[in-house]
Design an enzyme around this catalytic site. Structure first.
Site, PDB file in Angstrom:
ATOM      1  N   PRO A  11       1.217  -1.094  -0.037  1.00 21.66           N
ATOM      2  CA  PRO A  11       0.037   0.079   0.065  1.00 21.66           C
ATOM      3  C   PRO A  11       0.837   1.591  -0.377  1.00 21.66           C
ATOM      4  O   PRO A  11       0.155   2.385  -0.561  1.00 21.66           O
ATOM      5  CB  PRO A  11      -0.876   0.021   1.212  1.00 21.66           C
ATOM      6  CG  PRO A  11       0.240  -1.239   1.784  1.00 21.66           C
ATOM      7  CD  PRO A  11       0.300  -1.947   0.813  1.00 21.66           C
ATOM      8  N   GLY A  14       4.709   3.749  -4.385  1.00 19.86           N
ATOM      9  CA  GLY A  14       3.899   4.989  -5.302  1.00 19.86           C
ATOM     10  C   GLY A  14       3.813   5.949  -4.143  1.00 19.86           C
ATOM     11  O   GLY A  14       2.696   6.815  -5.140  1.00 19.86           O
ATOM     12  N   ASP A  68       9.529  -1.221  -7.239  1.00 20.67           N
ATOM     13  CA  ASP A  68      10.918  -2.125  -7.310  1.00 20.67           C
ATOM     14  C   ASP A  68      10.889  -2.860  -6.044  1.00 20.67           C
ATOM     15  O   ASP A  68      11.852  -4.342  -5.444  1.00 20.67           O
ATOM     16  CB  ASP A  68      12.173  -1.523  -7.425  1.00 20.67           C
ATOM     17  CG  ASP A  68      12.239  -1.434  -9.305  1.00 20.67           C
ATOM     18  OD1 ASP A  68      12.023  -2.099  -9.953  1.00 20.67           O
ATOM     19  OD2 ASP A  68      12.769  -0.079  -9.584  1.00 20.67           O
ATOM     20  N   THR A  92       7.838   4.438  -7.188  1.00 19.19           N
ATOM     21  CA  THR A  92       8.822   5.122  -8.119  1.00 19.19           C
ATOM     22  C   THR A  92       9.435   5.404  -9.087  1.00 19.19           C
ATOM     23  O   THR A  92       9.202   5.844 -10.128  1.00 19.19           O
ATOM     24  CB  THR A  92       8.913   6.266  -6.953  1.00 19.19           C
ATOM     25  OG1 THR A  92       9.989   5.032  -5.834  1.00 19.19           O
ATOM     26  CG2 THR A  92       8.509   6.638  -5.933  1.00 19.19           C
ATOM     27  N   ASP A 286      17.640  -2.739  -2.501  1.00 20.21           N
ATOM     28  CA  ASP A 286      17.851  -2.869  -1.309  1.00 20.21           C
ATOM     29  C   ASP A 286      18.896  -3.513  -0.971  1.00 20.21           C
ATOM     30  O   ASP A 286      19.653  -3.677  -1.734  1.00 20.21           O
ATOM     31  CB  ASP A 286      16.707  -4.401  -1.705  1.00 20.21           C
ATOM     32  CG  ASP A 286      15.382  -3.655  -1.312  1.00 20.21           C
ATOM     33  OD1 ASP A 286      14.746  -3.224  -1.588  1.00 20.21           O
ATOM     34  OD2 ASP A 286      14.379  -4.950  -0.237  1.00 20.21           O
TER      35      ASP A 286
END
Length: 311
Positions: A11, A14, A68, A92, A286
């Site tokens: 959630p 973005g 991502d 994003t 990451d």
């Protein structure tokens, strides 16, 4: 048994985009599949546990709504299995989805997914595997593993609350220029070993990171090899001149940039030097710790939906 699909929504991706479109995505999928399982993706472990449970009950595909980071966690669940991964990009950066040819608009991505599900079409792509010292500590990545300047930029970008999207990466990049410090590293591959004073090293399974920056412009996730980009020692001024070329992929023509192709890569600090071990390592955006790092390209490690032809 009919088509069984799990839907995982991140959630926060973005800035809330994933949460806003989750209901519509679920509704469209539910109308097409025989069974739709909604998965909580609050933590990476919760996602893995839920996907494991679904897989034991019979699971054909995992559809992820997110960016991502969400794709990276989903890859850990699907790599080396028969569960196909479907992406609805709503983060994003969306670099993995971009490299796989997934439409950038969420609605169009869902349409492509539904078409693939109806036709039972999927394909396999390569993944990178980062091997740790302990058994079972391996991590998979779909896009780019990086260390040095670009990893430091990634770390800073993750800390910035503003701006969003690719501009966040650009802002972090400019700030990291002030602390630029090339360091000696050894890049050991099955194609040869290189000792170089490096500004950054990027190992690409796909071309993009940082929201569409083609750091390894020739990389393809279906050729069985990594594309490796090494930027040698450069001053802040010279690096600033290279940076505008990153968005076009023309940086690989600069004399300070070296490229090679390999299936196995180890990056470590050169013996007798200090500081390189502190270089962070990132993959798919990451953090994966610091140098040294070992990466292997594993052909056809992941099944993906909605990719009839890679770009």
């Amino acid at each position: 048994m009919g088509r069984r699909v799990a839907l995982a929504v991140h959630p926060g991706s973005g800035h809330g985009t994933a949460a806003r479109i989750a209901g519509t995505v679920a509704e469209r999928l539910r109308a097409e599949v025989d069974h739709l399982e909604l998965i909580s993706a609050a933590t990476p472990q919760a996602l893995r546990d839920s996907v494991t449970a679904c897989r034991s009950a019979g699971l054909d595909a995992l559809v992820v709504v997110g960016g991502d980071g969400a794709a990276h966690q989903a890859v850990q669940c699907c790599a080396g299995t028969e569960v196909a991964l479907g992406l609805v990009p709503s983060g994003t950066g969306n670099d993995f989805a971009r490299a796989l040819g997934v439409p950038g608009r969420p609605g169009e991505a869902v349409t492509a997914l539904l078409s693939a599900l109806r036709g039972g079409s999927d394909r396999t792509v390569d993944l990178g595997r980062v091997d740790g010292d302990d058994p079972g500590s391996s991590r998979w990545f779909g896009t780019v593993l990086c260390t040095g300047f670009d990893a430091a930029v990634n770390a800073r970008a993750n800390r910035l609350p503003w701006p969003s999207g690719p501009r966040r990466y650009d802002a972090a990049l400019l700030r990291e220029l002030l602390s630029l410090r090339p360091r000696p590293v050894v890049v050991d591959t099955d194609a040869g070993s290189v000792r170089v004073s490096a500004t950054l090293v990027a190992v690409g399974n796909t071309p993009f990171y940082g929201g569409g920056v083609p750091i390894c412009p020739s990389a393809r996730p279906d050729d069985g090899v990594f594309d490796v980009t090494v930027v040698g020692r450069v001053s802040r001024t010279r690096l600033a001149r290279i940076l505008p070329r990153l968005r076009t992929g023309q940086h690989v023509r600069h004399p300070a940039v070296h490229t090679l192709r390999a299936t196995r890569v180890r990056i470590e600090g050169a013996a007798g030097t200090e500081g390189t071990a502190e270089w962070p390592v990132f993959a798919d955006g990451d953090p994966l710790g610091a140098l040294p790092v070992n990466a292997t390209c594993v052909p056809a490690a992941l099944r993906v939906l909605a990719c009839p032809q890679l770009p």
